[in-house]
Motif scaffolding. Structure first.
Motif, mmCIF file in Angstrom:
data_model
loop_
_atom_site.group_PDB
_atom_site.id
_atom_site.type_symbol
_atom_site.label_atom_id
_atom_site.label_comp_id
_atom_site.label_asym_id
_atom_site.label_seq_id
_atom_site.Cartn_x
_atom_site.Cartn_y
_atom_site.Cartn_z
ATOM 1 N N LEU A 37 0.832 -1.197 0.000
ATOM 2 C CA LEU A 37 0.000 0.000 0.000
ATOM 3 C C LEU A 37 0.867 1.247 0.000
ATOM 4 C CD1 LEU A 37 -2.708 1.476 0.206
ATOM 5 C CD2 LEU A 37 -2.516 1.264 2.677
ATOM 6 N N GLN A 38 1.897 1.267 0.838
ATOM 7 C CA GLN A 38 2.782 2.431 0.891
ATOM 8 C C GLN A 38 3.489 2.641 -0.446
ATOM 9 O OE1 GLN A 38 2.881 4.558 3.549
ATOM 10 N NE2 GLN A 38 4.000 5.856 2.154
ATOM 11 N N ASP A 39 3.934 1.562 -1.064
ATOM 12 C CA ASP A 39 4.585 1.671 -2.380
ATOM 13 C C ASP A 39 3.622 2.212 -3.434
ATOM 14 O OD1 ASP A 39 6.883 0.636 -1.232
ATOM 15 O OD2 ASP A 39 6.593 -1.387 -2.043
ATOM 16 N N TYR A 40 2.403 1.664 -3.472
ATOM 17 C CA TYR A 40 1.414 2.126 -4.438
ATOM 18 C C TYR A 40 1.006 3.574 -4.167
ATOM 19 C CZ TYR A 40 0.850 -2.772 -5.896
ATOM 20 O OH TYR A 40 1.058 -4.044 -6.362
ATOM 21 N N TYR A 41 0.900 3.938 -2.896
ATOM 22 C CA TYR A 41 0.521 5.299 -2.546
ATOM 23 C C TYR A 41 1.615 6.290 -2.958
ATOM 24 C CZ TYR A 41 -1.005 9.322 0.130
ATOM 25 O OH TYR A 41 -1.397 10.581 0.500
ATOM 26 N N ASN A 42 2.875 5.938 -2.703
ATOM 27 C CA ASN A 42 3.987 6.800 -3.126
ATOM 28 C C ASN A 42 4.014 6.935 -4.647
ATOM 29 O OD1 ASN A 42 4.891 7.342 -0.529
ATOM 30 N ND2 ASN A 42 6.265 5.585 -0.504
ATOM 31 N N LEU A 43 3.738 5.848 -5.342
ATOM 32 C CA LEU A 43 3.672 5.891 -6.797
ATOM 33 C C LEU A 43 2.535 6.812 -7.245
ATOM 34 C CD1 LEU A 43 4.730 4.836 -9.504
ATOM 35 C CD2 LEU A 43 3.216 2.866 -9.231
ATOM 36 N N ALA A 44 1.395 6.707 -6.581
ATOM 37 C CA ALA A 44 0.250 7.564 -6.917
ATOM 38 C C ALA A 44 0.596 9.041 -6.703
ATOM 39 C CB ALA A 44 -0.973 7.174 -6.084
ATOM 40 N N LYS A 45 1.295 9.361 -5.607
ATOM 41 C CA LYS A 45 1.688 10.751 -5.351
ATOM 42 C C LYS A 45 2.632 11.255 -6.438
ATOM 43 C CE LYS A 45 3.246 10.615 -1.155
ATOM 44 N NZ LYS A 45 3.743 10.942 0.187
ATOM 45 N N GLN A 46 3.587 10.428 -6.848
ATOM 46 C CA GLN A 46 4.510 10.832 -7.900
ATOM 47 C C GLN A 46 3.777 11.069 -9.209
ATOM 48 O OE1 GLN A 46 7.362 7.641 -7.879
ATOM 49 N NE2 GLN A 46 8.590 8.575 -6.268
ATOM 50 N N ILE A 47 2.828 10.218 -9.516
ATOM 51 C CA ILE A 47 2.044 10.371 -10.739
ATOM 52 C C ILE A 47 1.245 11.666 -10.695
ATOM 53 C CG2 ILE A 47 0.073 9.431 -12.027
ATOM 54 C CD1 ILE A 47 1.177 6.615 -11.265
ATOM 55 N N VAL A 48 0.580 11.919 -9.569
ATOM 56 C CA VAL A 48 -0.231 13.130 -9.428
ATOM 57 C C VAL A 48 0.633 14.375 -9.569
ATOM 58 C CG1 VAL A 48 -1.554 14.496 -7.746
ATOM 59 C CG2 VAL A 48 -2.090 12.077 -8.097
ATOM 60 N N MET A 49 1.783 14.389 -8.922
ATOM 61 C CA MET A 49 2.664 15.556 -9.012
ATOM 62 C C MET A 49 3.191 15.748 -10.435
ATOM 63 S SD MET A 49 4.689 15.728 -5.361
ATOM 64 C CE MET A 49 5.144 14.012 -5.209
ATOM 65 N N ALA A 50 3.540 14.647 -11.103
ATOM 66 C CA ALA A 50 4.048 14.743 -12.466
ATOM 67 C C ALA A 50 2.977 15.259 -13.419
ATOM 68 C CB ALA A 50 4.557 13.381 -12.929
ATOM 69 N N ILE A 51 1.773 14.754 -13.284
ATOM 70 C CA ILE A 51 0.690 15.203 -14.155
ATOM 71 C C ILE A 51 0.387 16.671 -13.905
ATOM 72 C CG2 ILE A 51 -1.796 14.976 -14.604
ATOM 73 C CD1 ILE A 51 -1.382 11.935 -14.319
ATOM 74 N N GLU A 52 0.389 17.081 -12.657
ATOM 75 C CA GLU A 52 0.124 18.483 -12.336
ATOM 76 C C GLU A 52 1.201 19.389 -12.934
ATOM 77 O OE1 GLU A 52 -1.712 21.780 -11.239
ATOM 78 O OE2 GLU A 52 -2.569 19.787 -11.022
ATOM 79 N N GLN A 53 2.434 18.943 -12.899
ATOM 80 C CA GLN A 53 3.524 19.753 -13.426
ATOM 81 C C GLN A 53 3.551 19.756 -14.957
ATOM 82 O OE1 GLN A 53 7.365 18.686 -11.917
ATOM 83 N NE2 GLN A 53 8.367 20.446 -12.821
#
Length: 106
Positions: A37-53
């Motif tokens: 869960l922590q790995d998937y959540y960190n991946l989700a945060k990276q994806i969200v930040m990348a898409i926003e940028q």
């Protein structure tokens, strides 16, 4: 609608999302396991930040669809669409909090 009523509704909505998000993360934690869960959540945060940028002009719905498809792709569909949705929503909430806190300190 006056501003006091709007602020009250916004506060209630934030509380509901926070509590609901906590329950959803706990549910996923039991279902997926703590480390995954922590790995998937960190991946989700990276994806969200990348898409926003990289795609700031996209509408919120389009950003979410892109983030969910990327998360499912990068996890080789080991999680369901509902789980991906919950992880993305939680990541968006955290990223927004980070951005708000960052803007307050400037």
């Amino acid at each position: 609608m006056n501003s006091n009523l709007f602020n009250l509704l916004l506060t209630i909505l934030t509380l509901v999302i926070t509590v609901g998000g906590g329950f959803l993360v706990n549910y996923l934690n039991q279902k997926l396991g703590s480390q995954k869960l922590q790995d998937y959540y960190n991946l989700a945060k990276q994806i969200v930040m990348a898409i926003e940028q990289l795609n700031p002009d996209l509408a919120g719905k389009d950003k979410k669809e892109l983030a969910m498809s990327k998360l499912l792709e990068l996890t080789n569909n080991k999680i369901s669409s509902e789980q991906a949705d919950t992880l993305i929503e939680s990541a968006v909430y955290e990223v927004k909090k980070l951005l708000q806190n960052n803007n307050l300190t400037k």
